[in-house]
Design a protein around this motif. Structure first.
Motif, PDB file in Angstrom:
ATOM      1  N   ILE A 120       0.842  -1.204   0.000  1.00  0.00           N
ATOM      2  CA  ILE A 120       0.000   0.000   0.000  1.00  0.00           C
ATOM      3  C   ILE A 120       0.876   1.253   0.000  1.00  0.00           C
ATOM      4  O   ILE A 120       0.597   2.224  -0.707  1.00  0.00           O
ATOM      5  CB  ILE A 120      -0.981  -0.023   1.206  1.00  0.00           C
TER       6      ILE A 120
ATOM      7  N   TYR B  87       0.910   4.152  -2.746  1.00  0.00           N
ATOM      8  CA  TYR B  87       0.694   5.535  -2.310  1.00  0.00           C
ATOM      9  C   TYR B  87       1.750   6.447  -2.931  1.00  0.00           C
ATOM     10  O   TYR B  87       1.474   7.566  -3.348  1.00  0.00           O
ATOM     11  CB  TYR B  87       0.779   5.577  -0.783  1.00  0.00           C
TER      12      TYR B  87
ATOM     13  N   GLU C 259     -10.126  -6.132   1.931  1.00  0.00           N
ATOM     14  CA  GLU C 259     -10.862  -4.949   2.395  1.00  0.00           C
ATOM     15  C   GLU C 259      -9.906  -3.843   2.838  1.00  0.00           C
ATOM     16  O   GLU C 259     -10.172  -2.662   2.611  1.00  0.00           O
ATOM     17  CB  GLU C 259     -11.824  -5.318   3.536  1.00  0.00           C
TER      18      GLU C 259
ATOM     19  N   LEU D 277      -8.609  -2.264  -0.382  1.00  0.00           N
ATOM     20  CA  LEU D 277      -9.646  -1.461  -1.043  1.00  0.00           C
ATOM     21  C   LEU D 277      -9.961  -0.183  -0.264  1.00  0.00           C
ATOM     22  O   LEU D 277     -10.302   0.839  -0.850  1.00  0.00           O
ATOM     23  CB  LEU D 277     -10.925  -2.293  -1.245  1.00  0.00           C
ATOM     24  N   ALA D 278      -9.815  -0.234   1.056  1.00  0.00           N
ATOM     25  CA  ALA D 278     -10.106   0.952   1.865  1.00  0.00           C
ATOM     26  C   ALA D 278      -8.951   1.950   1.815  1.00  0.00           C
ATOM     27  O   ALA D 278      -9.163   3.156   1.729  1.00  0.00           O
ATOM     28  CB  ALA D 278     -10.387   0.549   3.309  1.00  0.00           C
ATOM     29  N   GLU D 279      -7.714   1.434   1.855  1.00  0.00           N
ATOM     30  CA  GLU D 279      -6.578   2.337   2.039  1.00  0.00           C
ATOM     31  C   GLU D 279      -5.934   2.822   0.746  1.00  0.00           C
ATOM     32  O   GLU D 279      -5.291   3.859   0.737  1.00  0.00           O
ATOM     33  CB  GLU D 279      -5.524   1.683   2.946  1.00  0.00           C
ATOM     34  N   VAL D 280      -6.089   2.066  -0.331  1.00  0.00           N
ATOM     35  CA  VAL D 280      -5.520   2.533  -1.598  1.00  0.00           C
ATOM     36  C   VAL D 280      -6.471   3.565  -2.196  1.00  0.00           C
ATOM     37  O   VAL D 280      -7.639   3.285  -2.441  1.00  0.00           O
ATOM     38  CB  VAL D 280      -5.295   1.355  -2.573  1.00  0.00           C
ATOM     39  N   ASP D 281      -5.957   4.757  -2.397  1.00  0.00           N
ATOM     40  CA  ASP D 281      -6.814   5.878  -2.783  1.00  0.00           C
ATOM     41  C   ASP D 281      -6.752   6.104  -4.295  1.00  0.00           C
ATOM     42  O   ASP D 281      -6.143   7.050  -4.771  1.00  0.00           O
ATOM     43  CB  ASP D 281      -6.353   7.118  -2.019  1.00  0.00           C
ATOM     44  N   SER D 282      -7.390   5.214  -5.054  1.00  0.00           N
ATOM     45  CA  SER D 282      -7.424   5.338  -6.508  1.00  0.00           C
ATOM     46  C   SER D 282      -8.873   5.317  -6.978  1.00  0.00           C
ATOM     47  O   SER D 282      -9.766   4.924  -6.231  1.00  0.00           O
ATOM     48  CB  SER D 282      -6.638   4.195  -7.152  1.00  0.00           C
ATOM     49  N   ALA D 283      -9.089   5.750  -8.216  1.00  0.00           N
ATOM     50  CA  ALA D 283     -10.450   5.813  -8.752  1.00  0.00           C
ATOM     51  C   ALA D 283     -11.111   4.439  -8.700  1.00  0.00           C
ATOM     52  O   ALA D 283     -12.275   4.314  -8.327  1.00  0.00           O
ATOM     53  CB  ALA D 283     -10.415   6.341 -10.177  1.00  0.00           C
ATOM     54  N   ALA D 284     -10.367   3.406  -9.072  1.00  0.00           N
ATOM     55  CA  ALA D 284     -10.931   2.058  -9.049  1.00  0.00           C
ATOM     56  C   ALA D 284      -9.971   1.127  -8.328  1.00  0.00           C
ATOM     57  O   ALA D 284      -8.776   1.091  -8.636  1.00  0.00           O
ATOM     58  CB  ALA D 284     -11.182   1.560 -10.467  1.00  0.00           C
ATOM     59  N   VAL D 285     -10.478   0.402  -7.334  1.00  0.00           N
ATOM     60  CA  VAL D 285      -9.656  -0.541  -6.578  1.00  0.00           C
ATOM     61  C   VAL D 285     -10.313  -1.916  -6.688  1.00  0.00           C
ATOM     62  O   VAL D 285     -11.494  -2.075  -6.412  1.00  0.00           O
ATOM     63  CB  VAL D 285      -9.501  -0.101  -5.103  1.00  0.00           C
ATOM     64  N   TYR D 286      -9.534  -2.891  -7.132  1.00  0.00           N
ATOM     65  CA  TYR D 286     -10.057  -4.207  -7.483  1.00  0.00           C
ATOM     66  C   TYR D 286      -9.615  -5.294  -6.527  1.00  0.00           C
ATOM     67  O   TYR D 286      -8.466  -5.316  -6.092  1.00  0.00           O
ATOM     68  CB  TYR D 286      -9.543  -4.606  -8.869  1.00  0.00           C
ATOM     69  N   HIS D 287     -10.514  -6.214  -6.272  1.00  0.00           N
ATOM     70  CA  HIS D 287     -10.166  -7.457  -5.606  1.00  0.00           C
ATOM     71  C   HIS D 287     -10.386  -8.581  -6.612  1.00  0.00           C
ATOM     72  O   HIS D 287     -11.497  -8.791  -7.096  1.00  0.00           O
ATOM     73  CB  HIS D 287     -11.040  -7.661  -4.360  1.00  0.00           C
ATOM     74  N   ASN D 288      -9.293  -9.281  -6.951  1.00  0.00           N
ATOM     75  CA  ASN D 288      -9.370 -10.452  -7.831  1.00  0.00           C
ATOM     76  C   ASN D 288     -10.022 -10.194  -9.190  1.00  0.00           C
ATOM     77  O   ASN D 288     -10.871 -10.977  -9.646  1.00  0.00           O
ATOM     78  CB  ASN D 288     -10.092 -11.614  -7.127  1.00  0.00           C
TER      79      ASN D 288
END
Lengths: 415, 415
Positions: free
Chosen positions: A328, A332, A351, A354-365
């Motif tokens: 992360i 950053y 989670e 997805l919460a801490e990465v501050d990008s327009a789109a954050v993906y899991h898998n």
């Protein structure tokens, strides 16, 4: 008045009837434009040929010539793009919220057009009709400013669209092209306060920088994507290989392609060799830190600059991290805030990412390649915003609107 | 690094834990700040006295001295303002939409903080704590830059807030003040790209112009209001008099006060005399066109400039129009897009006005003075946006957020 101010005044004046035009009027205009593009295909192709000829003469790279080239199929695609926009829901007039205050005032928040949108773009002539259609449907007049290498094509496409508009209830000045492709005209457009409500630059990092530096009108920054994939220690190896391969190679020239890979140290030895084997199919060049090169001897060393680079090419930087937190932190530091993905079977880790990465789109898998208006279900998009103001992520029709408060009273005064 | 960049880097670093702080953590910090403001009232007042002394020495106008002056009651009001923000709903984390795509991807649109907000403001020291509280609650670090006339007060208030933050889980750098009040520091803040996510100027037309001209960071323009009242031919005379009186005189120094009156020719003779009589109670100076002066002989003639002026004073420009369309045209030409009102009993006329007048707030039969975060039910506001990008109208907590897309997959790749 300068030429650019005249253009601005015409757009502003066209925007006025357009802002209250009915959905039917706008759709009919879009269908007329689509028809006109199909009917004038030969004219558009002959003008496009002039650009191609100039390009070849100036030694334009084959990949750029390909982006510039139109064909019957591509013009048909542009026409279909325009008529598809007619099918999308009209965002204008939507009541976004409604409340009645204790004093009896009824306050409605309603979606309204932005007004005049300026789009500065490079290379592809199809942006001319794509952007015009999206602006028109969302009730906005548009001022287009394409690159000089496509000027004949853009001029022809704009002429066809304006001729079509003359047969509708909407002013032809709803769509205008800046025919002067000098650097000065671009700067003048960026400073057209009082006429331009928002400027959307569509292009590479150089264009975006120039806009940020020079623009005095409001801007939506788009499209620079130094996208990361993080393979967590609890990742499924096969999924990690498949997603990374897809995110890197399915289309390398786009902003949602992966540019940098982070791998947890505990899984690096297991995932990197099969991943490299897969990426070798497309001759992807890996550039890694020391730990990566210990596992994959023979790959190039990654520099600080590599981690900050959006390659838009068959190259991927690789960095091994000791923890999720370190991944992360790395993102950053280097991310452009476009799209990042974590691959893991661990829900808590996902989670946190997805919460801490501050990008327009954050993906899991899932592959970062899905950051796209069509894939998000928006129907079409005018770009991907990487800024936080106004709209973030794919810019579909609803993102091309502002709001207005309509307040209904019966004589209320404020104490 | 310049001093300003150091400030920016600190804010950015404080914004990181703040963006994922829980509502409880943020509320506790707000209550600590409120307590600290009350406990340190004497210190704040003694520092404020230094500003007042300097102001008196420099011949500051009594109205400005009054805006600058704090008292026990005003400091208590500031503390209450901060604890009231703790009671407002937290906008961060709200799931604004959720969709599952045909390929199984679940896409959530979630509200997230903007990051770092810079606020440049003039005069009133209470803005220091108001703005800090709203930014903190919405998960944003704030860089405050007040005017030099209030520097002792602002420094004291910021010190008290930062000391309070040190006793919480949040970094004290969530709230910072630019202590250098030179023009250069202001410009440097406007160009702090990479650190400042949005700049909100709170002040007069001069400040807004300077920001639009110089800023390279994203800006939300606020607060300039050349607001119009249009008395339609079908207006209720008494309501027209009462609303106009309220909109003009209830507080003349604010952006939602009426500055210009349009009257339909068919009702002018009936409404203007009683309206003038009412406005005479507060010695409002009327400036009218020829037709108005034929009905109200003795009033001053209005110039072109009058119609374009936000007086913020007991002055009202008056113009008689031949039709609703002419009123809308006049507003289109002179309005700053803040708040406009039509007074009429004719619903069709009202709907036409509300649809075609392109301002942040458009009123039917109610005073323009209601354009305010509190009156709209937002609880508190950091300003009134008069631009179309990002947020328009009162800027409450939800307007201080951006969005992020969280995408949940199970191995999806794009073809």
């Amino acid at each position: 008045m300068t030429t650019m101010e005249t253009l601005g005044a015409r757009a502003k004046s066209a925007a006025r009837p357009l802002q209250t035009a009915t959905t039917e009027t706008k759709n009919q205009a879009l269908l007329k434009i689509a028809d006109a593009l199909r009917e004038n295909c030969a004219y558009i192709l002959s003008e496009n040929e002039k650009d191609l000829e100039a390009g070849r003469k100036n030694g334009m790279a084959p990949s750029l010539l390909d982006r510039l080239a139109l064909s019957e199929a591509r013009v048909a695609g542009m026409a279909k793009g325009v008529s598809d926009v007619a099918k999308l829901p009209d965002p204008v007039g939507a009541v976004l919220s409604e409340t009645t205050r204790p004093n009896g005032l009824k306050i409605q928040k309603v979606a309204v057009p932005l007004g005049v949108i300026a789009v500065i773009f490079e290379a592809r002539p199809n942006v001319t009709s794509d952007a015009a259609a999206l602006c028109l449907k969302s009730g906005n007049a548009v001022i287009l400013r394409g690159g000089k290498e496509a000027i004949h094509s853009n001029t022809a496409i704009t002429k066809v669209m304006r001729d079509a508009l003359r047969e509708t209830e909407l002013p032809e000045d709803c769509v205008q092209l800046v025919e002067d492709t000098s650097r000065e005209s671009s700067t003048a457009l960026m400073r057209l306060n009082g006429y331009v409500d928002v400027l959307i630059p569509r292009g590479g990092a150089g264009l975006i920088r120039s806009v940020v530096e020079n623009a005095t009108v409001p801007v939506i920054e788009t499209g620079v994507g130094n996208c990361h994939i993080y393979i967590d220690k609890d990742a499924d190896i096969q999924m990690a290989v498949d997603i990374t391969y897809n995110a890197k190679t399915s289309r390398v020239s786009v902003c949602n392609a992966a540019e940098s890979l982070l791998v947890h140290k505990d899984i690096a030895e297991k995932v990197l060799p099969p991943l490299k084997e897969k990426l070798d199919e497309k001759n992807v060049e890996l550039r890694g830190d020391e730990a990566t090169r210990a596992i994959l001897p023979g790959i190039k060393a990654a520099t600080e600059e590599d981690y900050a680079t959006e390659y838009l090419d068959y190259i991927l930087s690789v960095h091994i991290v000791n923890s999720l937190e370190e991944a992360i932190d790395h993102i950053y530091r280097y991310s452009t805030g476009h799209s990042e993905c974590i691959i893991t079977e661990n829900k808590a880790a996902a989670e946190k990412f997805l919460a801490e990465v501050d990008s327009a789109a954050v993906y899991h898998n899932a592959s970062t390649r899905f950051t796209d208006g069509g894939e998000f279900g928006f129907g079409a998009e005018i770009g991907i915003s990487t800024q936080k103001l106004h709209a973030r992520g794919p810019l579909g029709l609803p993102q091309l609107t502002s709001v207005k408060y309509k307040i209904y009273g019966n004589g209320q005064r404020r104490e």
